[in-house]
Design a protein around this motif. Structure first.
Motif, PDB file in Angstrom:
ATOM      1  N   SER A  65       0.818  -1.212   0.000  1.00  0.00           N
ATOM      2  CA  SER A  65       0.000   0.000   0.000  1.00  0.00           C
ATOM      3  C   SER A  65       0.851   1.261   0.000  1.00  0.00           C
ATOM      4  N   LYS A  66       2.159   1.075   0.133  1.00  0.00           N
ATOM      5  CA  LYS A  66       3.084   2.221   0.211  1.00  0.00           C
ATOM      6  C   LYS A  66       3.870   2.397  -1.076  1.00  0.00           C
ATOM      7  N   PHE A  67       4.294   1.275  -1.672  1.00  0.00           N
ATOM      8  CA  PHE A  67       5.109   1.311  -2.885  1.00  0.00           C
ATOM      9  C   PHE A  67       4.351   0.636  -4.030  1.00  0.00           C
ATOM     10  N   GLU A  68       4.119   1.374  -5.082  1.00  0.00           N
ATOM     11  CA  GLU A  68       3.361   0.859  -6.226  1.00  0.00           C
ATOM     12  C   GLU A  68       4.038  -0.350  -6.858  1.00  0.00           C
ATOM     13  N   LYS A  69       5.371  -0.393  -6.806  1.00  0.00           N
ATOM     14  CA  LYS A  69       6.113  -1.439  -7.509  1.00  0.00           C
ATOM     15  C   LYS A  69       6.627  -2.541  -6.581  1.00  0.00           C
ATOM     16  N   TYR A  70       5.973  -2.737  -5.441  1.00  0.00           N
ATOM     17  CA  TYR A  70       6.416  -3.752  -4.479  1.00  0.00           C
ATOM     18  C   TYR A  70       5.312  -4.770  -4.222  1.00  0.00           C
ATOM     19  N   SER A  71       5.661  -6.055  -4.364  1.00  0.00           N
ATOM     20  CA  SER A  71       4.769  -7.152  -3.990  1.00  0.00           C
ATOM     21  C   SER A  71       5.541  -8.145  -3.137  1.00  0.00           C
ATOM     22  N   PHE A  72       4.833  -8.802  -2.230  1.00  0.00           N
ATOM     23  CA  PHE A  72       5.458  -9.763  -1.317  1.00  0.00           C
ATOM     24  C   PHE A  72       4.753 -11.106  -1.422  1.00  0.00           C
ATOM     25  N   VAL A  73       5.558 -12.177  -1.375  1.00  0.00           N
ATOM     26  CA  VAL A  73       5.022 -13.543  -1.398  1.00  0.00           C
ATOM     27  C   VAL A  73       5.656 -14.333  -0.265  1.00  0.00           C
ATOM     28  N   LYS A  74       4.816 -14.947   0.567  1.00  0.00           N
ATOM     29  CA  LYS A  74       5.352 -15.840   1.598  1.00  0.00           C
ATOM     30  C   LYS A  74       5.740 -17.153   0.939  1.00  0.00           C
ATOM     31  N   MET A  75       7.024 -17.484   1.055  1.00  0.00           N
ATOM     32  CA  MET A  75       7.542 -18.662   0.350  1.00  0.00           C
ATOM     33  C   MET A  75       8.848 -19.108   1.002  1.00  0.00           C
ATOM     34  N   ASP A  76       9.092 -20.409   0.979  1.00  0.00           N
ATOM     35  CA  ASP A  76      10.332 -20.980   1.508  1.00  0.00           C
ATOM     36  C   ASP A  76      11.238 -21.358   0.336  1.00  0.00           C
ATOM     37  N   LEU A  77      12.507 -20.996   0.432  1.00  0.00           N
ATOM     38  CA  LEU A  77      13.452 -21.327  -0.643  1.00  0.00           C
ATOM     39  C   LEU A  77      13.578 -22.831  -0.858  1.00  0.00           C
ATOM     40  N   ALA A  78      13.282 -23.612   0.171  1.00  0.00           N
ATOM     41  CA  ALA A  78      13.377 -25.063   0.039  1.00  0.00           C
ATOM     42  C   ALA A  78      12.247 -25.630  -0.816  1.00  0.00           C
ATOM     43  N   ASP A  79      11.213 -24.833  -1.076  1.00  0.00           N
ATOM     44  CA  ASP A  79      10.090 -25.258  -1.924  1.00  0.00           C
ATOM     45  C   ASP A  79      10.442 -24.957  -3.374  1.00  0.00           C
ATOM     46  N   LYS A  80      11.124 -25.891  -4.009  1.00  0.00           N
ATOM     47  CA  LYS A  80      11.645 -25.666  -5.359  1.00  0.00           C
ATOM     48  C   LYS A  80      10.539 -25.432  -6.381  1.00  0.00           C
ATOM     49  N   GLU A  81       9.445 -26.182  -6.280  1.00  0.00           N
ATOM     50  CA  GLU A  81       8.364 -26.047  -7.251  1.00  0.00           C
ATOM     51  C   GLU A  81       7.763 -24.643  -7.223  1.00  0.00           C
ATOM     52  N   ALA A  82       7.524 -24.123  -6.003  1.00  0.00           N
ATOM     53  CA  ALA A  82       6.940 -22.779  -5.881  1.00  0.00           C
ATOM     54  C   ALA A  82       7.914 -21.721  -6.375  1.00  0.00           C
ATOM     55  N   LEU A  83       9.199 -21.920  -6.079  1.00  0.00           N
ATOM     56  CA  LEU A  83      10.216 -20.961  -6.507  1.00  0.00           C
ATOM     57  C   LEU A  83      10.324 -20.928  -8.029  1.00  0.00           C
ATOM     58  N   MET A  84      10.349 -22.103  -8.648  1.00  0.00           N
ATOM     59  CA  MET A  84      10.417 -22.176 -10.111  1.00  0.00           C
ATOM     60  C   MET A  84       9.208 -21.494 -10.757  1.00  0.00           C
ATOM     61  N   SER A  85       8.050 -21.712 -10.172  1.00  0.00           N
ATOM     62  CA  SER A  85       6.831 -21.105 -10.701  1.00  0.00           C
ATOM     63  C   SER A  85       6.908 -19.579 -10.632  1.00  0.00           C
ATOM     64  N   LEU A  86       7.452 -19.064  -9.538  1.00  0.00           N
ATOM     65  CA  LEU A  86       7.593 -17.613  -9.381  1.00  0.00           C
ATOM     66  C   LEU A  86       8.562 -17.045 -10.420  1.00  0.00           C
ATOM     67  N   PHE A  87       9.704 -17.722 -10.628  1.00  0.00           N
ATOM     68  CA  PHE A  87      10.683 -17.264 -11.625  1.00  0.00           C
ATOM     69  C   PHE A  87      10.081 -17.279 -13.028  1.00  0.00           C
ATOM     70  N   GLU A  88       9.333 -18.338 -13.344  1.00  0.00           N
ATOM     71  CA  GLU A  88       8.729 -18.440 -14.674  1.00  0.00           C
ATOM     72  C   GLU A  88       7.730 -17.304 -14.905  1.00  0.00           C
ATOM     73  N   LYS A  89       6.966 -16.975 -13.870  1.00  0.00           N
ATOM     74  CA  LYS A  89       5.937 -15.951 -13.988  1.00  0.00           C
ATOM     75  C   LYS A  89       6.528 -14.544 -14.080  1.00  0.00           C
ATOM     76  N   GLU A  90       7.521 -14.235 -13.219  1.00  0.00           N
ATOM     77  CA  GLU A  90       7.964 -12.851 -13.049  1.00  0.00           C
ATOM     78  C   GLU A  90       9.117 -12.439 -13.964  1.00  0.00           C
TER      79      GLU A  90
END
Length: 350
Positions: A65-90
């Motif tokens: 709500s403060k920075f227009e260009k900032y988003s946060f995702v709760k995620m663990d680096l050990a979760d490879k599938e979620a991390l890969m999905s984030l890299f593919e998307k962003e």
């Protein structure tokens, strides 16, 4: 640039995200918000950056709500599938990996946490950068990698094969893993050896926080090695300015690198390591004195022996940082400690 910063609920990640957002970069922050220390402080950092605790859900993006260009995702680096999905998307331009299991002493009692986050988590970051190429991977190493070294100041050209804690060994492992990926897959990587970071929003397990908490409660502080310690205390604002400048300087490999006389801090591959420190060691008792002055109160001191895993002195050679980025950390300890005390009093009064 679009940045991924891991560990943005943490001390350094929080400050770096704000610095880059103020410059106009786009930032995606991730953090698993573990309970190694008080999660309320982590959520408070996120709130300061406009991320609402109530909106945070695992793997779901929350807009600031403060920075227009900032988003946060709760995620663990050990979760490879979620991390890969984030890299593919962003499709990130630059990745700054600051998420880690921190703490030298904690590594003596819970070594598994360091393997999961600092080793498994980091190889997942490397694999994601391989699968979805980025311009630059910058990652946090640590001055603790110098271990048993005694020649001062510590230089990135020094051999660092004698770590004194599993935490230090995990950070040295990160440097070795990064070099492998730079060599095999031409991923530009830069490791940053931070020297005793302190300042506002700092970690509660670090000395300055423990000292001020005890002093304000009228309790004794624990002074290890009977106060005969020197640390290259580095203000967090200097650390994140250094990270920003290094991130902008993408390594290309040194054509003069020589395998017959290998420099550990550089390579023929697009790989580099820098120290980021104040390059001005301060006696622990002088550090405590600066805190006492800022508080207007004298500390009761329990003088104790050196703890396992600790080193008696640190001192950063930052000559290559200055040469390559034109930047030298220089915030005096008295100034930095006063800013921390100001934040501490304001935060805990709230």
């Amino acid at each position: 640039m679009k940045y991924l910063i891991t560990g943005t609920a943490g001390f350094i990640g929080f400050h770096l995200a704000n610095l880059l957002l103020e410059r106009g970069d786009t930032v995606i922050g991730i953090d698993n918000i573990n309970d190694y220390y008080d999660v309320n402080l982590k959520f408070a950092r996120l709130k300061e950056s406009g991320i609402s605790r109530e909106e945070i859900r695992l793997h779901e993006s929350v807009r600031s709500s403060k920075f227009e260009k900032y988003s946060f995702v709760k995620m663990d680096l050990a979760d490879k599938e979620a991390l890969m999905s984030l890299f593919e998307k962003e499709k990130f331009d630059i990745v700054v990996n600051l998420a880690a299991q921190a703490g030298v002493r904690y590594s003596l009692v819970n070594p598994g946490a360091y393997i999961q986050t600092n080793i498994t988590g980091f190889v997942n970051i490397l694999e994601a950068c391989r699968a979805f190429p980025v311009k630059h991977l910058v990652y946090a190493s640590s001055s603790s990698v110098y271990g048993a070294n005694t020649q001062m100041p510590f230089s990135t050209s020094d051999n660092v094969d004698h770590p004194l804690s599993l935490y230090a060994a995990s950070k040295k492992s990160n440097e070795l893993m990064a070099h492998t990926y730079s060599h095999l897959f031409n991923i530009p990587t830069t490791g940053l050896r931070f020297f005793t970071v302190y300042g506002p929003w700092g970690r509660p397990d670090m000395a300055l926080f423990l000292f001020i908490d005890a002093i304000t409660k009228g309790e004794s502080i624990q002074v290890f090695n009977h106060g005969k310690m020197k640390r290259d205390f580095t203000y967090v604002g200097d650390i994140v300015e250094g990270i920003k400048r290094v991130a902008d300087k993408i390594p290309a490999g040194d054509p003069d690198w020589n395998g017959d006389d290998p420099d550990p801090g550089s390579s023929y591959a697009p790989y580099k390591v820098y120290n980021i420190g104040n390059s001005s060691p301060v006696e622990l008792m002088d550090y405590i004195g600066a805190l006492e002055k800022a508080l207007g109160k004298e500390a009761k001191k329990d003088m104790l022996p050196l703890q396992p895993g600790d080193v008696p002195a640190t001192f950063a050679d930052v000559s290559d940082l200055i040469r390559d980025t034109g930047y030298k950390p220089d915030t005096p300890v008295a100034e930095g400690v006063a800013k921390f005390v100001e934040w501490y009093n304001s935060f805990y009064k709230k």
